[in-house]
Enzyme design. Structure first.
Site, mmCIF file in Angstrom:
data_model
loop_
_atom_site.group_PDB
_atom_site.id
_atom_site.type_symbol
_atom_site.label_atom_id
_atom_site.label_comp_id
_atom_site.label_asym_id
_atom_site.label_seq_id
_atom_site.Cartn_x
_atom_site.Cartn_y
_atom_site.Cartn_z
ATOM 1 N N HIS A 1 2.870 7.544 20.349
ATOM 2 C CA HIS A 1 3.382 8.410 19.323
ATOM 3 C C HIS A 1 2.287 9.167 18.668
ATOM 4 C CE1 HIS A 1 4.035 9.472 14.976
ATOM 5 N NE2 HIS A 1 5.367 9.878 15.418
ATOM 6 N N ASN A 2 1.113 8.332 18.174
ATOM 7 C CA ASN A 2 0.030 8.788 17.551
ATOM 8 C C ASN A 2 -0.904 9.595 18.400
ATOM 9 O OD1 ASN A 2 1.155 7.148 15.501
ATOM 10 N ND2 ASN A 2 -0.789 6.557 14.585
ATOM 11 N N SER B 1 6.518 5.298 11.217
ATOM 12 C CA SER B 1 5.788 6.757 10.940
ATOM 13 C C SER B 1 6.611 7.461 9.631
ATOM 14 C CB SER B 1 5.914 7.262 12.351
ATOM 15 O OG SER B 1 5.469 8.702 12.084
ATOM 16 N N GLU C 1 0.128 12.764 18.532
ATOM 17 C CA GLU C 1 0.064 13.500 17.096
ATOM 18 C C GLU C 1 -1.458 14.142 17.333
ATOM 19 O OE1 GLU C 1 -0.983 11.322 13.453
ATOM 20 O OE2 GLU C 1 1.327 11.372 13.600
ATOM 21 N N GLY D 1 0.438 -1.338 0.022
ATOM 22 C CA GLY D 1 -0.062 -0.039 -0.025
ATOM 23 C C GLY D 1 0.797 1.272 -0.062
ATOM 24 N N LYS E 1 4.574 3.473 19.530
ATOM 25 C CA LYS E 1 3.876 4.097 18.336
ATOM 26 C C LYS E 1 2.464 4.438 18.535
ATOM 27 C CE LYS E 1 3.541 5.046 13.646
ATOM 28 N NZ LYS E 1 2.064 5.142 13.472
#
Length: 307
Positions: free
Chosen positions: A176-177, A121, A180, A9, A173
């Protein structure tokens, strides 16, 4: 090195291209033949079935999965691992819930198959700029992956980290998001505030561009803000709907379980939920309640326009 990337993808395909460009042999597989063929000109070795993927690699193999988190990733991993052998290594690069990755690792270990979870990321810009990588797994497994991590990252010694044992990569992660979400919400609220101060007629694109230099709020996300505001500061063609991928939910849930206050991240997640409510029932409810106790006027809903 050689490996297979399963799932070509937007992220997986560009990761394959970046690794090929740096001299790695990459076998590429996706659920449709057309997607695989799209990457052949970039130098991937095409494979059109799990059997072809496995046979194209020399043991001990590395299979790096980049499918969407949840059922697609779980189904793919265990479809392929039926064909793997002791010493082969599965890397889950999806935005998976960290507990899922721990469960995958435990199950694969029963077959002698190694496992690492790598939070990735960088989005569509990773091909050119490199990816931020958060790896979970044993030191021996991460050492085996290090040449790939170094070449996927922005620099061999920057942008990737061995966080800890299996699960730690996706946990980092996830957080992290969540962060964000909070940063994006703060930018959105600040620019909305400036937009509403109509008497100043603030040029939002110019402010965003200026803030990219020297200010304490400068960031790559702010650079992206400046770019899209230059194209359309009113955002007239964008629907006011913000999806949530699941990472923010997991972060908020983990904060509750650990008793760790995370109000900004949680509120940013709730704001996304708010945008996804087409009926706005809670607001209708509040308006009616104000009328009930205080006699305040209620604004009538607009009738749908005939086409």
């Amino acid at each position: 090195m050689e490996l297979a990337i399963v799932g070509l993808g937007r992220m997986g395909g560009n990761m394959a291209r970046r690794l090929v460009a740096r001299g790695h042999r990459v076998v590429g597989y996706s659920r449709t033949r057309a997607t695989v063929d799209e990457y052949v000109p970039y130098g991937i070795v095409p494979a059109y079935s799990p059997e072809e993927v496995v046979s194209a690699l020399t043991p001990p193999r590395i299979l790096w999965f980049m499918y969407p988190a949840g059922e697609p990733t779980e189904s793919a991993i265990f479809q392929f691992t039926e064909r793997l052998q002791t010493g082969d290594l599965v890397v889950n690069g999806a935005n998976s819930y960290y507990r899922d990755s721990m469960r995958y690792a435990e199950r694969l270990a029963q077959q002698g198959i190694l496992f690492a979870d790598v939070g990735v990321s960088g989005g569509v810009w990773g091909l050119e700029n490199g990816y931020g990588l958060m790896a979970g797994g044993s030191p021996e497994v991460i050492a085996r992956l290090e040449p790939l991590l170094r070449d996927l990252a922005p620099a061999p010694d920057k942008g990737w980290v061995h966080v800890g044992p299996v699960g730690a990569g996706h946990f980092a992660k996830m957080v992290h998001n969540g962060i964000e979400y909070g940063i994006m919400q703060a930018y959105a609220e600040g620019f909305e505030l400036m937009r509403r101060k109509t008497e100043f007629n603030i040029d939002l694109a110019k402010v965003a561009d200026a803030w990219c230099y020297g200010t304490v709020v400068r960031s790559w996300l702010l650079e992206l803000v400046a770019d899209f505001l230059k194209e359309d500061a009113k955002l007239g063609d964008t629907a006011p709907y913000v999806a949530d991928s699941g990472e923010g939910r997991w972060t908020a849930q983990e904060a509750i379980e650990l008793g760790c206050p995370a109000p900004l991240i949680t509120l940013a997640l709730h704001e996304r939920f708010r945008s996804q409510d087409p009926e706005g029932y809670a607001y209708r409810f509040l308006a009616q309640l104000r009328k009930a106790f205080g006699g305040h006027a209620v604004k009538k809903a607009e009738e749908p326009k005939e086409s």
